[in-house]
Design an enzyme around this catalytic site. Structure first.
Site, PDB file in Angstrom:
ATOM      1  N   ASP A   1       0.815  -1.225   0.000  1.00  0.00           N
ATOM      2  CA  ASP A   1       0.000   0.000   0.000  1.00  0.00           C
ATOM      3  C   ASP A   1       0.846   1.273   0.000  1.00  0.00           C
ATOM      4  O   ASP A   1       0.496   2.262  -0.650  1.00  0.00           O
ATOM      5  CB  ASP A   1      -0.910   0.042   1.239  1.00  0.00           C
TER       6      ASP A   1
HETATM    7  P1  NAP Z   1       0.868  -3.954   3.105  1.00  0.00           P
HETATM    8  O1  NAP Z   1       0.259  -2.976   2.164  1.00  0.00           O
HETATM    9  O2  NAP Z   1       0.003  -4.545   4.151  1.00  0.00           O
HETATM   10  O3  NAP Z   1       1.512  -5.099   2.192  1.00  0.00           O
HETATM   11  C1  NAP Z   1       2.314  -6.109   2.731  1.00  0.00           C
HETATM   12  C2  NAP Z   1       2.759  -6.998   1.585  1.00  0.00           C
HETATM   13  O4  NAP Z   1       3.783  -7.847   2.113  1.00  0.00           O
HETATM   14  C3  NAP Z   1       1.664  -7.885   1.043  1.00  0.00           C
HETATM   15  O5  NAP Z   1       1.276  -7.473  -0.242  1.00  0.00           O
HETATM   16  C4  NAP Z   1       2.283  -9.320   1.045  1.00  0.00           C
HETATM   17  O6  NAP Z   1       2.185  -9.858  -0.270  1.00  0.00           O
HETATM   18  C5  NAP Z   1       3.740  -9.060   1.430  1.00  0.00           C
HETATM   19  N1  NAP Z   1       4.259 -10.071   2.358  1.00  0.00           N
HETATM   20  C6  NAP Z   1       3.662 -10.583   3.457  1.00  0.00           C
HETATM   21  N2  NAP Z   1       4.457 -11.482   4.048  1.00  0.00           N
HETATM   22  C7  NAP Z   1       5.595 -11.524   3.307  1.00  0.00           C
HETATM   23  C8  NAP Z   1       6.798 -12.279   3.404  1.00  0.00           C
HETATM   24  N3  NAP Z   1       7.002 -13.171   4.384  1.00  0.00           N
HETATM   25  N4  NAP Z   1       7.756 -12.072   2.468  1.00  0.00           N
HETATM   26  C9  NAP Z   1       7.571 -11.198   1.453  1.00  0.00           C
HETATM   27  N5  NAP Z   1       6.445 -10.469   1.315  1.00  0.00           N
HETATM   28  C10 NAP Z   1       5.471 -10.630   2.235  1.00  0.00           C
HETATM   29  O7  NAP Z   1       2.106  -3.309   3.861  1.00  0.00           O
HETATM   30  P2  NAP Z   1       2.642  -1.827   3.847  1.00  0.00           P
HETATM   31  O8  NAP Z   1       3.003  -1.411   2.472  1.00  0.00           O
HETATM   32  O9  NAP Z   1       3.682  -1.795   4.910  1.00  0.00           O
HETATM   33  O10 NAP Z   1       1.379  -0.924   4.268  1.00  0.00           O
HETATM   34  C11 NAP Z   1       0.868  -0.886   5.602  1.00  0.00           C
HETATM   35  C12 NAP Z   1      -0.657  -0.829   5.604  1.00  0.00           C
HETATM   36  O11 NAP Z   1      -1.142  -0.803   6.952  1.00  0.00           O
HETATM   37  C13 NAP Z   1      -1.188   0.402   4.906  1.00  0.00           C
HETATM   38  O12 NAP Z   1      -2.416   0.109   4.293  1.00  0.00           O
HETATM   39  C14 NAP Z   1      -1.408   1.349   6.081  1.00  0.00           C
HETATM   40  O13 NAP Z   1      -2.346   2.394   5.798  1.00  0.00           O
HETATM   41  C15 NAP Z   1      -1.944   0.386   7.105  1.00  0.00           C
HETATM   42  N6  NAP Z   1      -1.814   1.024   8.424  1.00  0.00           N
HETATM   43  C16 NAP Z   1      -0.626   1.027   9.056  1.00  0.00           C
HETATM   44  C17 NAP Z   1      -0.497   1.740  10.225  1.00  0.00           C
HETATM   45  C18 NAP Z   1       0.807   1.835  10.954  1.00  0.00           C
HETATM   46  O14 NAP Z   1       0.818   2.451  12.003  1.00  0.00           O
HETATM   47  N7  NAP Z   1       1.879   1.285  10.441  1.00  0.00           N
HETATM   48  C19 NAP Z   1      -1.567   2.441  10.761  1.00  0.00           C
HETATM   49  C20 NAP Z   1      -2.776   2.405  10.083  1.00  0.00           C
HETATM   50  C21 NAP Z   1      -2.885   1.689   8.914  1.00  0.00           C
HETATM   51  P3  NAP Z   1       2.250 -11.444  -0.466  1.00  0.00           P
HETATM   52  O15 NAP Z   1       1.149 -12.012   0.346  1.00  0.00           O
HETATM   53  O16 NAP Z   1       2.069 -11.650  -1.944  1.00  0.00           O
HETATM   54  O17 NAP Z   1       3.600 -11.890   0.006  1.00  0.00           O
END
Ligand code: NAP
Length: 460
Positions: free
Chosen positions: A387
């Site tokens: 994301d």
């Molecule tokens: P993400 O959008 O959740 O994507 C994580 C990706 O990691 C997935 O597409 C997955 O694809 C891949 N993955 C999972 N396990 C893996 C592994 N062992 N090896 C390789 N790839 C792996 O993560 P992000 O880009 O960090 O975004 C964070 C999300 O959380 C955002 O939507 C954000 O708005 C939300 N959020 C975060 C917070 C915060 O405080 N951090 C707060 C509010 C909302 P595969 O399954 O194909 O591997």
């Protein structure tokens, strides 16, 4: 007697100062550890002061509580993995808030009808916030742990129902200030607040849970501050207020990082919009690349930027990425890390992981700094992020995440995405980055892929 009084007040004052210094330390990765230790010492001082308090009639139950609490806390700290930290925090909030609510009930049972306006209002505040935070945090825990579905649970007229419920709770709050002796009104208010906590969190998707948790944290802090007023305890008032407002500020900062309002997070049922977008059509072909080709590209690059995300945390790949960085640096490649404020599942998630692997802070770049640098980057390596690198946020005004600031990796000369397969990010949205000609997909667990890359770069 007087000496003991001054000593207790001294421990409380020291604890308050240490909490403030601790919070200040936590505001920067370099001082975060020291801040944590200062706050821990502050908590120890607050406990020592409380244990010496004149009102204590017997220590037996307190000791039982200390032993049970320490055992549960120690076991949780030891066994709960880093990736489950958000749900663990939700559970801790539920315990803390329930404790605050119970203190309010105990005070009400002791003094009931004799309570003056101010104390009754403080007890109401404490019981109302404590109760709704307890159940709200338990629902957040269930969603994050996958015990219930993570998508928003909505029904027609939900917002009206919730507002009516809140109005009833507030109505009883005021009634009790006028008629403090009405135990029925008191326990009804508490019961409705429990229900309101559930209703507040049900329509919020799991992706927004960190924001909600931070908000609930803020409620728990304010409930603790109210407890401080009830018990005339200064350290509780100060610590509760610090907790309350820092939690609130953190929620606002997270919303800003996602370009959304707190109102939208609480009442927008964000995950269901993403559900709709899930059906979005095919975007083309993804281009698969192999380790050897990528290794050559990286080994002969001037600048490589690593972009970690949630997948880095699940794969626990922080140490291997550091090893790869060192291997590249030995070959004269400049290495940077791009940190998105909401990458992962909790604020500062990536900073904590990379700090654990001793990545120098000077190599961590925030979103605004690194976005200018992508056009001068030879290879951007996206490690389990999705994301936070979705270009739709910038390019597609109809996307549910339109306007969210993202890491613009697609401006680099070449992008490599390390992920296991076609899994979506937490928002559930398709990511056009993976279909761009500039992007190559390296499939597999991030830790395995990085380990293979280290070997391949050494041989390149
Ligand atoms: P993400 O959008 O959740 O994507 C994580 C990706 O990691 C997935 O597409 C997955 O694809 C891949 N993955 C999972 N396990 C893996 C592994 N062992 N090896 C390789 N790839 C792996 O993560 P992000 O880009 O960090 O975004 C964070 C999300 O959380 C955002 O939507 C954000 O708005 C939300 N959020 C975060 C917070 C915060 O405080 N951090 C707060 C509010 C909302 P595969 O399954 O194909 O591997």
């Amino acid at each position: 007697m007087a000496l003991r009084f001054y000593f207790i007040e001294f421990t409380y004052l020291l604890a308050s100062i240490l909490f403030i210094l601790g919070l200040k330390g936590l505001s920067h990765p370099e001082t975060a550890k020291r801040g944590m230790h200062l706050a821990e010492f502050g908590m120890l001082m607050a406990i020592v002061g409380t244990l010496l308090h004149f009102d204590i009639v017997s220590y037996e139950l307190i000791i039982v509580g200390l032993v049970v609490g320490s055992l549960v806390g120690g076991a949780m700290a030891y066994w709960v993995p880093m990736t489950a930290m958000p749900q663990r925090t939700a559970l801790s909030h539920a315990f803390g808030a329930f404790a605050a609510a119970l203190v309010g009930v105990a005070e009400y049972m002791r003094h009931g009808a004799e309570l003056g306006d101010v104390k009754m209002a403080a007890i109401n505040f404490e019981v109302m916030l404590g109760s709704l935070t307890t159940t709200g945090s338990l629902v957040a825990f269930a969603k994050l742990q996958g015990l219930t579905r993570g998508t928003p649970m909505t029904f027609r007229g939900q917002n009206v129902f919730n507002m009516a419920l809140l109005a009833a709770v507030l109505g009883l709050f005021v009634y009790l200030i006028i008629f403090p002796g009405s135990a029925a009104a008191f326990y009804t208010m508490m019961g409705l607040a429990f229900v309101f906590g559930v209703m507040l969190v049900l329509p919020i998707g799991a992706a927004d849970m960190p924001v909600v948790m931070s908000l609930l944290n803020s409620y728990a802090g304010l409930a603790a501050a109210a407890t401080g007023f009830v018990l005339s305890n200064n350290v509780l008032i100060i610590a509760g207020t610090l907790d309350g407002f820092s939690g609130f500020i953190l929620s606002i900062l997270m919303c800003r990082a996602m370009n959304r309002s707190i109102w939208n997070v609480l009442f927008g049922a964000f995950g269901s919009a993403a559900e709709g977008a899930r059906e979005g059509g095919e975007q083309g072909e993804m281009r698969e690349v192999n380790v050897e080709d990528i290794a050559v590209q990286m080994a002969y690059a001037k600048q490589v930027v690593f972009v970690p995300g949630y997948g880095l945390a699940t794969a626990q790949a922080q140490h291997v990425v550091r090893e790869l960085a060192s291997t590249l640096e030995e070959r004269g490649v400049s290495v940077k890390y791009a940190i998105h404020p909401v990458a992962g599942r909790m604020p500062g998630h990536m900073n904590v992981l990379l700090a654990e692997a001793n990545v120098p802070y000077s190599q961590l770049y925030e979103l605004e700094q690194i976005n200018h640098d992508f056009p001068a980057t030879d290879v951007a390596v996206v490690i389990g992020a999705n994301d936070v690198v979705n270009p739709d946020a910038r390019d597609n005004p109809n996307s549910p995440i339109a306007g969210m600031p993202t890491l613009e990796v697609d401006r680099a000369h070449s992008v490599v995405v390390l992920k296991r397969g076609a899994g979506r990010g937490f928002s559930g949205l398709e990511n056009p980055l993976f279909f761009k000609p500039v992007t190559g997909m390296l499939y597999g667990d991030a830790k395995d892929s990085l380990t293979r890359l280290v070997q391949a770069v050494q041989q390149a």
